[in-house]
Design a protein around this motif. Sequence first.
Motif, mmCIF file in Angstrom:
data_model
loop_
_atom_site.group_PDB
_atom_site.id
_atom_site.type_symbol
_atom_site.label_atom_id
_atom_site.label_comp_id
_atom_site.label_asym_id
_atom_site.label_seq_id
_atom_site.Cartn_x
_atom_site.Cartn_y
_atom_site.Cartn_z
ATOM 1 N N ASP A 1 -29.504 22.807 21.769
ATOM 2 C CA ASP A 1 -28.639 23.085 21.072
ATOM 3 C C ASP A 1 -27.175 23.568 21.560
ATOM 4 O O ASP A 1 -26.075 23.191 20.796
ATOM 5 C CB ASP A 1 -29.072 24.285 19.986
ATOM 6 N N LEU A 2 -27.383 24.371 22.581
ATOM 7 C CA LEU A 2 -25.692 24.579 23.232
ATOM 8 C C LEU A 2 -25.146 23.579 23.637
ATOM 9 O O LEU A 2 -23.871 23.268 23.418
ATOM 10 C CB LEU A 2 -26.189 25.813 24.196
ATOM 11 N N LEU A 3 -26.049 22.603 24.459
ATOM 12 C CA LEU A 3 -25.131 21.477 25.096
ATOM 13 C C LEU A 3 -24.455 20.477 23.984
ATOM 14 O O LEU A 3 -23.430 20.038 24.072
ATOM 15 C CB LEU A 3 -26.220 20.531 25.688
ATOM 16 N N ALA B 1 -20.605 19.534 23.607
ATOM 17 C CA ALA B 1 -20.106 18.242 23.761
ATOM 18 C C ALA B 1 -19.447 17.837 22.602
ATOM 19 O O ALA B 1 -18.450 16.952 22.504
ATOM 20 C CB ALA B 1 -21.257 17.400 24.048
ATOM 21 N N SER B 2 -19.730 18.467 21.406
ATOM 22 C CA SER B 2 -19.025 18.110 20.205
ATOM 23 C C SER B 2 -17.711 19.016 19.900
ATOM 24 O O SER B 2 -16.754 18.782 19.210
ATOM 25 C CB SER B 2 -19.706 18.452 19.037
ATOM 26 N N HIS B 3 -17.424 19.802 20.961
ATOM 27 C CA HIS B 3 -16.249 20.846 20.953
ATOM 28 C C HIS B 3 -15.575 20.873 22.349
ATOM 29 O O HIS B 3 -15.565 21.966 22.829
ATOM 30 C CB HIS B 3 -16.526 22.294 20.166
ATOM 31 N N LEU C 1 -15.123 28.814 23.323
ATOM 32 C CA LEU C 1 -15.957 29.203 22.392
ATOM 33 C C LEU C 1 -16.345 30.606 22.512
ATOM 34 O O LEU C 1 -17.141 30.881 23.732
ATOM 35 C CB LEU C 1 -17.237 28.423 22.194
ATOM 36 N N SER C 2 -16.464 31.646 21.835
ATOM 37 C CA SER C 2 -16.671 32.998 21.810
ATOM 38 C C SER C 2 -18.440 33.299 21.669
ATOM 39 O O SER C 2 -18.721 32.215 21.304
ATOM 40 C CB SER C 2 -15.986 33.760 20.873
ATOM 41 N N LYS C 3 -19.039 34.175 22.021
ATOM 42 C CA LYS C 3 -20.157 34.695 21.919
ATOM 43 C C LYS C 3 -20.565 34.678 20.207
ATOM 44 O O LYS C 3 -21.417 34.042 19.780
ATOM 45 C CB LYS C 3 -20.770 35.676 22.458
ATOM 46 N N GLU D 1 -22.525 29.543 14.820
ATOM 47 C CA GLU D 1 -22.643 27.913 14.558
ATOM 48 C C GLU D 1 -23.679 27.151 15.251
ATOM 49 O O GLU D 1 -23.984 26.151 14.851
ATOM 50 C CB GLU D 1 -21.292 27.427 14.956
ATOM 51 N N VAL D 2 -24.159 27.655 16.688
ATOM 52 C CA VAL D 2 -25.113 27.119 17.062
ATOM 53 C C VAL D 2 -26.460 27.517 16.728
ATOM 54 O O VAL D 2 -27.478 26.694 16.475
ATOM 55 C CB VAL D 2 -25.101 27.260 18.664
#
Length: 755
Positions: free
Chosen positions: A37-39, A43-45, A50-52, A58-59
């Motif tokens: 999910d993180l990867l 990859a889409s941003h 990206l903050s915690k 969003e993830v």
Amino acid sequence: MHPRPDRYSFDAFQLDVRARQLLHGGDPVPVQGLVFDLLLYLASHPGETLSKERLLAEVWGNRHLTDATIAQAVRKARAALGDDGRTQMYIRTVHGRGIRFEADVTSGDAAAPPPAAASTPGLPVAAAGPGPASGWRVVAILLLLTGAWGLWLAFPGPGVREAPAIAAEPLPAATRIAVFPFENATGEVDYDWLRHGLPAAARDLLALAEGVEALGPRELEDVPEGDLDHRSAYVGARFGLTATVARKEGRFAVAWLLVRDDGGRHQGQFTTAEATLIARELVRQVLASARGVAPVMVSDAIDAGDPLALELYSRGMEAAMRNERAQAVKLLEAALARAPGSTQLKVAVAQVAFDPANVQGSIQRLREVMDGLPADASLARATLRFEVGKLLWFVGEMEQAEGLLRDALDDPGIDRLLRARVLNSLAMVEQSLLRFDVAWEHARAAESLLRQLDSPYFLAMALTNLGYLAEDMGRLAEAQQYHEEALGIRERSGFPTLVAASRYGLGRVLRRSGRFEEAEELVRMALDTAIAHDVRHDVFDNCEELAEIAMRLEKYEDAATWLEQARAVAESNDDALGLVWVRQLQGRLSLRSGSVTAATVAGHEGVVRDLEAVGERQDAQLARLELAQMHLALGRPDAAYGLLRRVADDLDAAGISGVALGHEVVNAQWLAARGERTGALSALLETIRHARASGAWDIEAEAAILAGHLALETGDVATAGRVLAIARAWSPGYYRTRELAQALRAVETGTGRTD
């Protein structure tokens, strides 16, 4: 809103969105769900900081994830890409702000796969191509992910939620109903059996209904307190049941609550003049509500229609859960006298009558009961073998336990959940017998079954046991993965004590991975939770682990303090085995601090005897190896040799394990003590290779440090430099690594040369 592309590519990597796979050069790279999910989000941003908080929202949908878990997901994402925290080739830390993906990413749709028969809308479909093994892995991951998200979404928020009514429909096959403890609101101690005994009887009555798989207080005793929806979802139950029993105007007033996994709730109440009638009427109403039809006939297989037999059974089960064995046997035998044909009562009496002081007599009684059970009672027979097998394991009768658990697996009526639990217990027995390979096979089989059964509670338990087994086998990378997955499941559940248990397990692996400060932070967090919730056996475990960490940090006074705290907890719990473990660690502390005496040796000899007496063969073997090191420290190589031979005799069929690798290390120390330095050095270099192959990084590093000192003594500076690099890769700040580095530097500068 534009649809998400099917594929993202950067350098030699691809993210296949449909199959939820990371590929490198077309080959799958295994990653866990949180990491994928993180990867995918990175990859889409690309190029965005990206903050915690944004990642959580969003993830991971604002799930309750700790900073440690998020940091682990980032580390594992980097590792999957061949990246790390130093080079930060792909995932860069922007201090104080978050992380940023640095790759040049292209996106697009993959070729459309052929239409799948009866595919489920909205679920990712595995891409065509992988063989059966990789396809199974994809399905298993999807089942785990969808199950975990479904549970999270079903958890109720604050306040009262409108819920759909329970529909009038028959129960599907194997509907799981979880029966949790009831509340005794009578104010009378004589009715304390209503808390656990009554739900145990209700559980057994429900289990007799067609198409129902029931779980009760015995199976769910380790599920922490919480709201009913939450607890039911965690054990993978479609329905969760609890009740309150009060006394009003001389009658028993029963109010019950049944929750369903889709948020449905049904409540009922009734009164009765006799406590003996509560269980049957409660189950009748619950089944009618769950099925949506009435009337419902409740089986009389337990009590033969005798209400007093059912009350005696309830009282007996309550006494059993309080470990009041004699009282439980008396009550259950009285119930059986009223319903002599009851299979459930025969099984209950045989299980509760198990006497640790008379194992052979208990086994004989067990066999007589099983011989008298009807041919169609295979599930009851398997359950009895399972429960008594666990008891035998607890009292150290490993071979007897193994036989019963294997017999339970052969019973044709065993259901999948019970099979998984038997496999898990059998793996732990085999682990205690040092049969690591077969233990691993059975533990993995349990994991595979539980991934299909949508029960986060039992799955996390199996993953935790796999983590400990992998650790004992020296497979630290796998141990870390299992503990991290169990931690993720438990963090999503929100039960603090279970989260703390996984933090403890992960902390052990981090300590053995040379990451002492991270380990200490996790274990201290686990200890704080255990203290806050008064989980005393967890307090003990965490104090012992903090002592282990303190030893690696050369903080010997701190280690002694932690061990004293562990001793006090064990004494307050009447935990005889815990006190033996404390003594073992006190001996280990003497070895670490160089303060071994004849009294230390005598004390450790007692530790070996006590561990063997309770069937803890693995710990007994480790204690023997430590005892051999103590004899070497006192200049007694002959005594050490006898102990090494004894350990070697037990390792013939054990394969590579922590004990086997430890034996190799101590055997090399024995060779060095006899003046055979060249042979000792060769043996240590071989141990380094074995430890690296299995993943036992700490043993690899300790063997490297010993080899480095031996190499310096024999004038082999090049070998000393090579093995120092191994130790530094494990932990550059470890005090023994620093000592070897200083010794090598002294030789290289000519200030420490002795030849």
